[in-house]
Motif scaffolding. Structure first.
Motif: not given
Length: 771
Positions: A292-300
């Protein structure tokens, strides 16, 4: 590889990812390996062949006619909907006085292809897809070309192909910021360039579609032919069939969800649970179930090119999600998660700070909470009779993890925010609960079991001596007796010393003045009662100093003087900044409200209000006046990660606790041993990493180390010198037990000779009969 192109502007401007402000995320539940994100009404990062590997920055659209052009992302006037909260199939309608563009996106369940159905309305207008490949997870080094059948990009051995149902009238490849399609329109108001290829560099591909309505297919493979074949196959197979399979897959999966009385919840809460469960499942790997990845995003992400972002596996976040999945009755998913964690456990018992979904390391820091939490999850499953055939492997995992904790605790090299070393209430609470859970739930044999309980009892009894202070300046100012600190980097009293603020250019703050919400875990896991005055006093301070009450409800900072967030003017976090409000902390505070017999409604409402239009919960929200130019609005998601699966898990668990009356992470054996009927420890565990100057009254003394030794000791200035060899104690520790009552002196002096390295070269002293 393709040759260099003569398109101007090589290698393009520095590459970045897109904004982390996601409208929604999605994936199919077939065997295909594509995950997609939507932001600002267009396709953002698409991940393949794992949810750790983004392959494009975005795929947007330009609408143009003879006297007009607009990029729909920049117009930013759209509405998003889904068939239902439990089906992540985005339908997006972009409205403008000159056009209406409808988009719908679905991941093909049987092919590594993303399909986009489009329909453009507007007289004399044409549609131009604009694709920014970031293959192999990076923006530089990409090559792209226009082919007769579509647009192709490659980097290393990874390829993406964009095909159109009705084909392209023409296409162009260029360098971002110099010769890409957007620059063409910006400079000429129309498409005038037709560069056949570009790269290597930060490139973009654009094509003019032949039809105002149709389907696009974005195919991924390890060869150009493979990507092209998959994309064209998906078009031939048909969008309607893929869509039907996609919806059916999610609908059938949700039939396995068993959340307590879900149908009796208010519709808004029920929908939020369904959306959150869907988000959690979307972040799971396909080749590696349970990853499970923490988020399908990159902060900023729109400010830098970070190869890891949050699309990595953090054991802490994973277990937080595991408990939420358990609350939803998703036993298969929880077992897959535990199996995955067991598989990636390091030989010495710890887990990497984070890793790619295939287990490759990213950051290698050590956090004891990430060592303890998998044990707590395994103990919970064992207690509920859900380990099954996994029990032998789970027991071995627990033994190795608890050995690591016993050797290295109670201090952790990093806290749960990955910033500071020391003893903190969250990590300590989780470690104690894991020791008790492993022992009492049948994951440990003797002598490990008895040692784990003895060590847990000792640490629990000494907890306040490490992380609680009294009569400090802020206590007197707010008329409380004392409070729990966020972290104690030294091992003496938290009244003294300083903490370095990692995201504030290494500024420091007094240990006693640094507040956090870590202490609430003591109540949640059953180590302290909610009515404990020390807990109530700390909560009074936290509600005064860390809480901001916005229109939607109460939100909280991680700690005072936090630097992980945008700068005061809204610039992206760049190693320093100002910490913003975290909706998941409203959930943690809501859990404490329930433990006190109060309503959690205000905290639930705050969490729900922070979500994006598609129901995604952010890591942080903006807490100051609006800055429209930077897309920052008070109470709305900031540039940090979104969605954050930890936040979605917290929402689910808060609603679950509201329905059931007890946190799902709380083991009855832990609450019975500490909060309900506090156990008096029989043994004081002395170790040089957390040395003490005095032996508490009524306790036997256990001098211990992680390797065999000979104890050389005497009384009152080395009188009556004796020697005793250590014995195996349990969990890989060795020690010598002394009965303090039988020692006639006032002080004990001792040193050790280790079997492998000789005398330690230091004398220790301990007061045997403190006043």
């Amino acid at each position: 590889m393709m040759p260099h192109t003569d398109a101007p502007g090589t290698p393009g401007i520095p590459a970045t990812w897109t904004s982390s402000a996601k409208d929604m995320v999605g994936t199919s539940l077939g065997h295909a390996r594509v995950w997609f994100t939507v932001g600002h009404g267009i396709l953002n990062e698409v991940y393949w062949p794992s949810c750790s590997m983004p392959q494009i920055r975005d795929l947007g659209f330009i609408v143009a006619g003879e006297d007009f052009w607009a990029e729909v992302k920049r117009v930013n006037h759209y509405a998003l909907s889904t068939p239902s909260p439990d089906v992540p199939l985005p339908h997006i309608v972009h409205q403008h006085e000159r056009y209406c563009l409808e988009l719908e996106m679905v991941a093909d369940p049987v092919r590594d292809v993303l399909l986009i159905r489009y329909q453009l309305a507007g007289e004399g207008l044409r549609l131009f897809p604009l694709l920014a490949p970031h293959l192999a997870g990076e923006g530089g080094g990409n090559l792209g070309r226009v082919t007769d059948s579509g647009l192709l990009a490659e980097n290393a051995d990874q390829f993406v192909f964009l095909a159109a149902e009705g084909g392209f009238a023409r296409g162009s490849a260029g360098y971002v910021g110099c010769s890409d399609g957007w620059q063409d329109f910006s400079q000429h108001g129309q498409m005038t360039w037709q560069h056949p290829q570009a790269g290597p560099g930060n490139i973009a591909l654009m094509g003019e579609l032949n039809q105002q309505s149709g389907v696009l297919a974005l195919g991924f493979a390890n060869t150009a032919e493979g990507a092209r074949t998959l994309a064209r196959c998906a078009l031939v197979g048909g969008y309607a069939q893929a869509r039907e399979r996609y919806i059916r897959g999610w609908t059938e999966w949700h039939q396995h969800v068993s959340f307590p009385a879900l149908e009796t919840l208010p519709p808004r809460l029920a929908d939020a649970v369904k959306t959150s469960i869907t988000v959690l499942k979307t972040h799971e790997g396909r080749t590696f179930p349970g990853a499970l990845v923490a988020s399908l995003s990159t902060p900023w992400g729109d400010a830098h090119q970070d190869p890891g972002g949050y699309h990595l596996v953090w054991p802490r976040d994973s277990v937080e999600v595991g408990f939420a999945l358990l609350a939803c009755g998703l036993t298969h998913e929880v077992q897959a998660l535990l199996a995955y964690l067991i598989a990636i456990q390091q030989p010495d018992g710890h887990w990497l700070q984070n890793n790619y979904s295939d287990g490759r390391p990213y950051w290698k820091g050590i956090q004891l909470d990430e060592v303890a939490l998998p044990v707590l999850l395994a103990a919970t499953l064992q207690q509920q009779g859900l380990l099954g055939e996994m029990q032998p492997a789970a027991s071995k995992m627990a033994q190795n993890a608890l050995r690591f904790i016993a050797r290295n605790g109670p201090a952790s090299p990093q806290d749960r925010w990955e910033e500071n070393a020391g003893i903190n209430p969250f990590t300590l609470a989780v470690s104690i609960a894991a020791l008790v859970g492993g022992a009492e739930c049948g994951l440990l044999d003797e002598p490990d079991r008895q040692y784990a309980l003895s060590l847990a009892d000792d640490w629990n009894a000494r907890l306040e001596s490490w992380v609680y202070v009294q009569e400090t300046d802020i206590d007197r100012e707010h008329r409380v007796s004392g409070h729990y600190v966020r972290i104690n980097p030294g091992y003496h009293s938290a009244r003294y010393g300083e903490v370095m603020l990692r995201n504030r250019h290494e500024e420091t703050i007094k240990t006693r003045a640094l507040l956090g919400m870590e202490y609430l875990t003591l109540v949640r896991l059953g180590l302290r009662k909610a009515s404990d005055k020390r807990i109530r006093d700390t909560t009074k301070l936290v509600d005064k100093l860390l809480c901001v009450k916005l229109e939607a409800g109460p939100y909280y900072y991680r700690y005072n003087e936090d630097g992980y967030g945008e700068h005061h003017d809204g610039r992206a976090f760049d190693g320093s900044g100002i910490g913003r409000l975290w909706p998941l902390l409203s959930g943690e505070r809501g859990h404490y409200a329930l433990a006190c017999g109060q309503s959690a409604k205000a905290y639930l409402e705050a969490m729900l209000a922070s979500a994006s239009g598609g129901g995604m919960l952010p890591e942080q929200i903006w807490d100051q006046d609006d800055i429209p130019a930077r897309g920052l609005f008070k109470g709305r998601p900031s540039g940090s990660a979104m969605p954050l699966i930890w936040a979605h898990a917290e929402l689910i668990k808060l609603i679950w606790t509201q329905k059931t009356g007890k946190p799902i992470e709380q083991l009855p054996c832990v609450a019975a041993r500490y909060a309900d009927n506090p156990t008096t420890p029989a043994v004081f565990h002395w170790r040089d990493s957390v040395r003490s100057e005095a032996l508490p009254r009524g306790r036997a003394l256990w001098i211990e180390a992680s390797e065999p030794f000979l104890l050389h000791f005497g009384l009152d200035g080395w009188q009556d010198v004796q020697e005793k060899p250590s014995q195996p104690a349990g969990l890989g520790m060795h020690g010598v037990q002394l009965d303090a009552a039988a020692l006639t002196g006032a002080t004990l002096q001792f040193t050790r000779r280790f079997d492998t390295r000789g005398w330690e070269g230091q004398n220790w002293s301990l007061d045997l009969h403190p006043a």
